[in-house]
Design a protein around this motif. Structure first.
Motif, mmCIF file in Angstrom:
data_model
loop_
_atom_site.group_PDB
_atom_site.id
_atom_site.type_symbol
_atom_site.label_atom_id
_atom_site.label_comp_id
_atom_site.label_asym_id
_atom_site.label_seq_id
_atom_site.Cartn_x
_atom_site.Cartn_y
_atom_site.Cartn_z
ATOM 1 N N SER A 142 6.635 5.236 7.560
ATOM 2 C CA SER A 142 5.755 4.083 7.730
ATOM 3 C C SER A 142 4.960 3.789 6.464
ATOM 4 N N ARG A 143 4.697 2.523 6.215
ATOM 5 C CA ARG A 143 3.863 2.120 5.078
ATOM 6 C C ARG A 143 2.382 2.238 5.401
ATOM 7 N N ASP A 144 2.078 2.476 6.670
ATOM 8 C CA ASP A 144 0.697 2.647 7.114
ATOM 9 C C ASP A 144 0.357 4.132 7.030
ATOM 10 N N ASP A 145 -0.527 4.496 6.098
ATOM 11 C CA ASP A 145 -0.851 5.909 5.915
ATOM 12 C C ASP A 145 -1.486 6.504 7.170
ATOM 13 N N GLY A 146 -2.207 5.692 7.933
ATOM 14 C CA GLY A 146 -2.798 6.191 9.169
ATOM 15 C C GLY A 146 -1.743 6.645 10.163
ATOM 16 N N VAL A 147 -0.637 5.904 10.252
ATOM 17 C CA VAL A 147 0.467 6.271 11.141
ATOM 18 C C VAL A 147 1.084 7.591 10.689
ATOM 19 N N VAL A 148 1.274 7.739 9.378
ATOM 20 C CA VAL A 148 1.860 8.961 8.828
ATOM 21 C C VAL A 148 0.961 10.162 9.108
ATOM 22 N N GLN A 149 -0.323 10.013 8.837
ATOM 23 C CA GLN A 149 -1.246 11.130 9.033
ATOM 24 C C GLN A 149 -1.355 11.520 10.499
ATOM 25 N N ALA A 150 -1.363 10.543 11.389
ATOM 26 C CA ALA A 150 -1.421 10.847 12.825
ATOM 27 C C ALA A 150 -0.162 11.599 13.263
ATOM 28 N N ALA A 151 0.989 11.200 12.730
ATOM 29 C CA ALA A 151 2.239 11.867 13.070
ATOM 30 C C ALA A 151 2.242 13.315 12.580
ATOM 31 N N LEU A 152 1.729 13.545 11.373
ATOM 32 C CA LEU A 152 1.674 14.906 10.823
ATOM 33 C C LEU A 152 0.734 15.787 11.626
#
Length: 265
Positions: A142-152
């Protein structure tokens, strides 16, 4: 009369976690499978130019793998042979999935793989964790860093839960008192969930309650959503918890990422 152990499926869903050169033409692979957990396999001839496996045995791509017979089980259910046994990869086909990860997403994917390699014993199935891994990979692109961080953060929580080292987030660990929605708490390696008492990195009680509910219902998407209100706090707390159980201060993939970021400055 002794019952025969159930046969392994003809093919099973798998991901490549790591690969090692075994000879001039073959590879040893660490696979994460849904039915058998983490397994080591030899892919004979996979490095040859004409091998059909060359284009299939890639990280972060779902496979349908056909494996040789797993280690036999003894009468008490334990494996007769050691966890270091290597099975034979009889065949593999692409099982569908998104495009290859690139850039920062590639580092994040290798970070997940390193966690699995270090925290999972071989031959220990974790189907819930396998499904969580499969859902997490697309979010990393995802280009949305918030989505990436939530997934991690959600994957870290699921991994800690599945290997049995995450405390019940709905109760204070030492007293077993229910977490209060308006309270403030910490998640510490040796103390578990504990009242914050003004210390940094605290989490809202409501966040812990929502995280525990998502964990109990095996919903990875709900777990990702529950992480959103406290991404920075969870990052610091979970990093400390992971390092405690890994026994190492810095993961290899994280150190490489830090080195790359330093070069770009």
């Amino acid at each position: 009369m002794a019952t025969r152990p159930a046969r392994a499926p003809a093919t099973q869903a798998a991901y490549v976690l790591h690969r090692y050169d075994w000879s001039e033409s073959s590879l040893i692979l660490d696979l994460f499978t849904r039915e058998q957990g983490r397994v080591a396999v030899v892919a004979k001839g996979a490095k040859r130019p004409y091998s059909q496996l060359r284009a299939v045995l890639l990280p972060f791509q779902r496979l349908q793998a056909a494996l040789g017979r797993p280690p036999r089980a003894a009468a008490d259910g334990a494996a007769e042979s050691s966890s270091g046994d290597v099975q034979t990869l009889r065949g593999a086909e692409w099982g569908g999935g998104g495009a290859m990860l690139t850039g920062a997403a590639l580092f994040s994917g290798f970070y997940l793989n390193e966690l699995l390699m270090k925290l999972l014993a071989r031959g220990d199935p974790h189907p819930v964790l396998f499904d969580a891994y499969a859902l997490t990979l697309p979010a990393l692109a995802s280009r949305d860093d918030g989505v990436v961080q939530a997934a991690l953060r959600a994957f870290e929580l699921r991994l800690l839960q599945q290997v049995g080292v995450l405390p019940d987030l709905g109760h204070a660990t030492s007293t077993q008192e229910a977490v209060q929605p308006d309270g403030r708490y910490l998640l510490l390696p040796e103390q578990g969930v504990t009242p914050a008492r003004g210390r940094e990195g605290e989490l809202a009680g409501r966040t812990l309650i929502d995280l525990q509910a998502a964990l109990q219902h095996d919903s990875q998407l709900a777990l990702q959503q529950a992480c959103v209100p406290a991404l920075q706090e969870l990052k610091l707390l979970l990093r400390a918890l992971l390092h405690y159980h890994l026994g190492s201060p810095v993961l290899r993939t994280r150190q490489v990422m830090l080195d790359v970021q330093a070069l770009e400055r």
